[in-house]
Structures are given as structure tokens and as C-alpha cells.
Design a protein around this motif. Structure first.
Motif, short mmCIF file in Angstrom:
data_model
loop_
_atom_site.label_atom_id
_atom_site.label_comp_id
_atom_site.label_asym_id
_atom_site.label_seq_id
_atom_site.Cartn_x
_atom_site.Cartn_y
_atom_site.Cartn_z
N ARG A 45 0.84 -1.21 0.00
CA ARG A 45 0.00 0.00 0.00
C ARG A 45 0.87 1.25 0.00
NH1 ARG A 45 0.85 -0.97 5.36
NH2 ARG A 45 0.68 0.81 6.80
N TRP A 100 -1.72 2.86 10.43
CA TRP A 100 -2.81 1.91 10.24
C TRP A 100 -2.94 1.05 11.49
CZ3 TRP A 100 -2.59 -2.97 6.60
CH2 TRP A 100 -3.87 -3.54 6.47
N CYS A 109 -2.89 5.91 3.80
CA CYS A 109 -2.87 6.07 2.35
C CYS A 109 -4.28 6.01 1.77
CB CYS A 109 -1.97 5.02 1.70
SG CYS A 109 -2.37 3.33 2.14
N GLN A 110 -5.14 5.23 2.40
CA GLN A 110 -6.54 5.14 1.95
C GLN A 110 -7.27 6.45 2.23
OE1 GLN A 110 -8.71 1.55 3.21
NE2 GLN A 110 -10.46 2.85 3.71
N ASP A 113 -6.16 9.05 -0.26
CA ASP A 113 -6.75 8.86 -1.59
C ASP A 113 -8.07 9.60 -1.73
OD1 ASP A 113 -4.71 7.29 -2.58
OD2 ASP A 113 -5.67 5.39 -2.10
N SER A 114 -8.78 9.77 -0.62
CA SER A 114 -10.11 10.39 -0.66
C SER A 114 -10.06 11.92 -0.56
CB SER A 114 -10.97 9.84 0.48
OG SER A 114 -10.47 10.26 1.74
#
Length: 309
Positions: A45, A100, A109-110, A113-114
Motif C-alpha cells: 500500500r 494503520w 494512504c486510503q 486517496d479520498s
């Protein structure tokens, strides 16, 4: 907003999830670098993170002024509007790329992304673990370095209160762990030197914590210029006041009090503890200081990088 993941929603989830899965686990090495156990899995990731040209990276070795610089950057990007900077907790406004806690907190990282551009990304990753996309996109990187004696002291108190880190043990042995690089994110010397070596060929503004303490207006001006902002003296003054240690320690947006005590137990030590230069003198014995000086001289040999203590 992601605050509930650290607050009430988190407290209900933790009843269902075994805390032993992530609390007080030993560091896990990722390509030779000790990392927080909960953050270490599925490293693809990080390797595959999609950077954008507008991304602004705040990179530091831990306990070197990351939150301070993060809030400074956020205020500057909002043209000095400190009310906008109160919109959310600092860890939501500026997510930590590698952070995380599976089943509890989503991957940084998720979250990134948003977010819309320009994104501000926080990271403690050393050069060896930096996503290649940051270099490929020539992202702006603000690196903050701090003298290692104060870093070691601050890291020790942080390890004591951070439940995601292994138990630090007594201070007597902690200095040796630091010298050996047996810390989260690895060797301090390697971290600061590798970014220093890249500052001429990459888009890096290299800052020093001690300089920021000495003359915050001067250093904030450097950040403004680096970010392409030409803000008034009034805005500069306002930014300095808003990002003073006292103001940030009292500000729930920046003092991490929104995070559940099962992750950061601030009754053990506050996240924002002293914010000074020279606190190491209250901790180091004469023998430890002599041993640390030898370590520092060895680390700094062959480089023009130096620190004030």
C-alpha cells in the motif's frame, strides 16, 4: 471526519477486538527498518501509493516537530485563516501516510486517496521506504530535523504513553537503544543525513527545530516562500500566535486529546510535553552524555550537517 474512529466508535469497537493484537507489540522490521507492528503489514500500500504533483510532504524523524510544522502548513495554505484550521483534528487534516491499526483505524494512504488536492501528507518514513511516486512527481517536501538528545528524551516519553509502541523500559537502557537505531523508523542519524544529502537535487526545504524555536517568524517565512505564498506581516503574526507551543497544547485540534487513551494514554505523558531545546540535560547522566557525544560525532563525520543542543 474520522475522529469517531478514535473516540466513541473506537471504544465500542475495541470491546469486540482483542487489544492484544496491536497493543505493546515489538517493532517489526520492514526492509531492515523497525516499524510499528500495526502499521507494518501489506506494505504494498505504501510502495504503490499514488502521489500527485500538488502533494506537500512533511517528513521528519519522530518527535522532531511534525505536528508543529503540520499546523503551520495548514494555516499557510488557508492564507492565515485560523478558523479554517479548526475544522478538524490535525491527524485528519494531514493524515500520516504509513499509519494503520487494522480493524480500528483505516490506512493513512486510503484516507489520503479520498482527499482533494493539494494534499498535505505526514510521514516518518526514511528515504529507503519513501514511495517512489513522491520523487517521480517532484512533490514538495518539508523536512524538519531536531537535535538527537532532545529527540531521544521526547521519544522516550512518547513510547511510554503510546500503546502502539513496545514498552520502552527504563531510561537507563533507552539511550543505548536509540544509539543502536532500535527505534521505530530506525536510525536517527541515517534518517536526517539521507534527506540532507538529497536537499540539493530534490524539491526539499530542510528545516531545524531549534531554528524554529529561536525565530519562528523567520522560519515560517521560509515555509511561506517554499509553498509559493506571499502573505502579509499581519498574517505572519497571526500564524505565529496560533502555532505557538502554548496555543497548540491547549488546542484540541492539535493536542491529540481526541484519540482514545487505549491508543495514546496522555495521563502517562501529554502528547505535547515541553516543546523546548535542552530538556535532555534533565535526563542524561554524565556517562550517557559522553557515550551519546561519541555516537553523535561518529554519525556526523563526513557531512556538513550539524545540530544545536
Amino acid at each position: 471526519m474520522l475522529v469517531p474512529l478514535y473516540g466513541q466508535e473506537y471504544r465500542s469497537r475495541k470491546k469486540m477486538d482483542s487489544q492484544s493484537e496491536w497493543q505493546r507489540k515489538d517493532w517489526v522490521k520492514v526492509r531492515g527498518v523497525p516499524m510499528i507492528c500495526s502499521c507494518s503489514s501489506n506494505w504494498e500500500r505504501i510502495d504503490n501509493f499514488q502521489a500527485r504533483e500538488e502533494d506537500i510532504i512533511i517528513a521528519t524523524y519522530p518527535k522532531s516537530g511534525t505536528t508543529w510544522m503540520s499546523e503551520i502548513v495548514d494555516v499557510i495554505l488557508n492564507d492565515g485563516d485560523t478558523e479554517k484550521s479548526k475544522r478538524d483534528a490535525i491527524f485528519n487534516k494531514i493524515p500520516m501516510l504509513e499509519f494503520w491499526v487494522p480493524g480500528v483505524v483505516p490506512p493513512g494512504c486510503q484516507v489520503l486517496d479520498s482527499l482533494p488536492s493539494p494534499r498535505v501528507v505526514k510521514t516518518h518514513l526514511p528515504v529507503s521506504l519513501f514511495p517512489k511516486a513522491f520523487w517521480e512527481k517532484n512533490c514538495k517536501i518539508i523536512y524538519v530535523a531536531r537535535n538527537p538528545k532532545d529527540v531521544a528524551v521526547s521519544f522516550y516519553h512518547f513510547d511510554k504513553m503510546n500503546q502502539l509502541h513496545p514498552e520502552p523500559g527504563p531510561w537507563e537502557g533507552y539511550v543505548d537503544k536509540f544509539i543502536q537505531g532500535n527505534m521505530g523508523f530506525g536510525s536517527w542519524g541515517t534518517h536526517v543525513k539521507e534527506f540532507w544529502a538529497l536537499k540539493q537535487e530534490r524539491n526539499i526545504l530542510y528545516m531545524f527545530y531549534e531554528d524554529m524555536l529561536e525565530d519562528p517568524k523567520r522560519e515560517i517565512r521560509k515555509v511561506m516562500r517554499f509553498l509559493g505564498k506571499d502573505l502579509s506581516d499581519d498574517v505572519l503574526e497571526k500564524t505565529c500566535l496560533h502555532t505557538s507551543f502554548k496555543a497548540m497544547k491547549e488546542n484540541p485540534v492539535t493536542n491529540y486529546t481526541a484519540i482514545d487513551s487505549s491508543i495514546m494514554n496522555q495521563s502517562v505523558s501529554p502528547f505535547m510535553r515541553k516543546g523546548i531545546c535542552g530538556d535532555w540535560k534533565n535526563h542524561f547522566t554524565v556517562a550517557q552524555n559522553e557515550r551519546f557525544d561519541e555516537y553523535y560525532q561518529k554519525e556526523m563525520s563526513g557531512t556538513d550537517l550539524s545540530f544545536r543542543f
